[in-house]
Design a protein around this motif. Sequence first.
Motif, PDB file in Angstrom:
ATOM      1  N   GLY A 114       0.808  -1.202   0.000  1.00  0.00           N
ATOM      2  CA  GLY A 114       0.000   0.000   0.000  1.00  0.00           C
ATOM      3  C   GLY A 114       0.844   1.256   0.000  1.00  0.00           C
ATOM      4  O   GLY A 114       0.539   2.231  -0.698  1.00  0.00           O
ATOM      5  N   SER A 115       1.927   1.232   0.765  1.00  0.00           N
ATOM      6  CA  SER A 115       2.833   2.381   0.806  1.00  0.00           C
ATOM      7  C   SER A 115       3.466   2.626  -0.554  1.00  0.00           C
ATOM      8  O   SER A 115       3.567   3.771  -1.014  1.00  0.00           O
ATOM      9  CB  SER A 115       3.915   2.157   1.866  1.00  0.00           C
ATOM     10  OG  SER A 115       4.806   3.248   1.922  1.00  0.00           O
ATOM     11  N   LEU A 116       3.893   1.559  -1.222  1.00  0.00           N
ATOM     12  CA  LEU A 116       4.524   1.707  -2.536  1.00  0.00           C
ATOM     13  C   LEU A 116       3.511   2.173  -3.579  1.00  0.00           C
ATOM     14  O   LEU A 116       3.806   3.044  -4.400  1.00  0.00           O
ATOM     15  CB  LEU A 116       5.158   0.384  -2.958  1.00  0.00           C
ATOM     16  CG  LEU A 116       6.287  -0.142  -2.067  1.00  0.00           C
ATOM     17  CD1 LEU A 116       6.785  -1.483  -2.590  1.00  0.00           C
ATOM     18  CD2 LEU A 116       7.438   0.847  -1.976  1.00  0.00           C
ATOM     19  N   ALA A 117       2.326   1.611  -3.555  1.00  0.00           N
ATOM     20  CA  ALA A 117       1.311   1.974  -4.538  1.00  0.00           C
ATOM     21  C   ALA A 117       0.813   3.408  -4.339  1.00  0.00           C
ATOM     22  O   ALA A 117       0.419   4.070  -5.296  1.00  0.00           O
ATOM     23  CB  ALA A 117       0.133   0.999  -4.464  1.00  0.00           C
ATOM     24  N   ALA A 122       7.544  11.400  -0.220  1.00  0.00           N
ATOM     25  CA  ALA A 122       8.066  11.496   1.138  1.00  0.00           C
ATOM     26  C   ALA A 122       7.926  10.180   1.899  1.00  0.00           C
ATOM     27  O   ALA A 122       8.373  10.073   3.040  1.00  0.00           O
ATOM     28  CB  ALA A 122       7.357  12.608   1.904  1.00  0.00           C
ATOM     29  N   GLY A 123       7.306   9.181   1.275  1.00  0.00           N
ATOM     30  CA  GLY A 123       7.136   7.883   1.923  1.00  0.00           C
ATOM     31  C   GLY A 123       8.477   7.185   2.130  1.00  0.00           C
ATOM     32  O   GLY A 123       9.375   7.275   1.295  1.00  0.00           O
ATOM     33  N   TRP A 192       6.307  13.049   8.116  1.00  0.00           N
ATOM     34  CA  TRP A 192       6.886  12.647   6.843  1.00  0.00           C
ATOM     35  C   TRP A 192       8.336  13.131   6.766  1.00  0.00           C
ATOM     36  O   TRP A 192       8.692  14.169   7.326  1.00  0.00           O
ATOM     37  CB  TRP A 192       6.101  13.242   5.682  1.00  0.00           C
ATOM     38  CG  TRP A 192       4.706  12.721   5.549  1.00  0.00           C
ATOM     39  CD1 TRP A 192       3.557  13.364   5.887  1.00  0.00           C
ATOM     40  CD2 TRP A 192       4.312  11.448   5.039  1.00  0.00           C
ATOM     41  NE1 TRP A 192       2.471  12.564   5.617  1.00  0.00           N
ATOM     42  CE2 TRP A 192       2.908  11.382   5.094  1.00  0.00           C
ATOM     43  CE3 TRP A 192       5.013  10.350   4.540  1.00  0.00           C
ATOM     44  CZ2 TRP A 192       2.184  10.280   4.675  1.00  0.00           C
ATOM     45  CZ3 TRP A 192       4.300   9.234   4.112  1.00  0.00           C
ATOM     46  CH2 TRP A 192       2.901   9.212   4.186  1.00  0.00           C
ATOM     47  N   SER A 193       9.150  12.409   6.033  1.00  0.00           N
ATOM     48  CA  SER A 193      10.549  12.800   5.865  1.00  0.00           C
ATOM     49  C   SER A 193      10.657  14.088   5.064  1.00  0.00           C
ATOM     50  O   SER A 193      10.076  14.206   3.983  1.00  0.00           O
ATOM     51  CB  SER A 193      11.317  11.706   5.118  1.00  0.00           C
ATOM     52  OG  SER A 193      11.318  10.505   5.837  1.00  0.00           O
TER      53      SER A 193
END
Length: 284
Positions: A114-117, A122-123, A192-193
């Motif tokens: 889910g994070s990649l999609a 910034a993920g 977030w980064s």
Amino acid sequence: MIPAPFDYVAPSSVDDAVRALAEAGEDAKVIAGGQSLLPVLRMRLAAPTTVVDLGRIPELRGVRDDGDALVIGAMTTHYDVQRDPLLAEHALLLVKATDTVADPQVRHRGTFGGSLAHADPAGDLLAPALALDAEMVIAGQDGRRTVAAADFFQDFFTTAMAPEEILVEVRVPKHTGWHAHYEKFNRVAQAWSMVAVAAAVRTEGGRIAEARVGLTNMASVPVRARGVEQALVGQEATPEAIRAAAEHAAEGTSPTVDGNADVEYRQQLARVLTGRAITAAMAG
């Protein structure tokens, strides 16, 4: 705020999920762990007609050994990635990066795929996946296809997937014995980064034989710091060599300007954090 009304579908197989998306049309949304989609729905920044829930598809969970690569199911939670022994042995960089994702509550619900999609630049998992040359296996009406991470992330919140496709699994080449670290800078915990660096290094005979360095939030997609990688190869991991290599970190980057930082600040952060990430990886 209460989300707008939508139909809810919970298929039990990948084929059923793809079929449900195709039948629902362009206004359908996929929900995995829900950590990105649910806030958007509550704020009514998205109003899908149908939400397709992948949570009941067993095939999409877990990590398995596939010879020279590990296969991570798209619905594998961050919590499970953190604790998987195969990943700790063969893809340590992913574990190190996942340790920094949000907070324990999010890591228990949020998913690797889910994070990649979601493809937020910034993920924290995009740059590590890119650095390790991961491949995304995508399912659609015409079957499955594999897309390299370098081609998967295309722009802000945009991937190579078509609306009716879903991410099934991620193939990560084994990096057994590599040193790894993920160095992240944010103003407050769990934010977030602003910039982050994913570094993986293999040594041989006291020198750096290979290096992989990915940058988070330094463009609209994750980017490889090729200049850093090339400068490290063949060098002893001395503070001077690492510092000199890190000076190449911002080359070719195009970071955005926002309320947190301008271009020059982010580029300086990239250089500093790259040095820290490589140093920490070698010490680990």
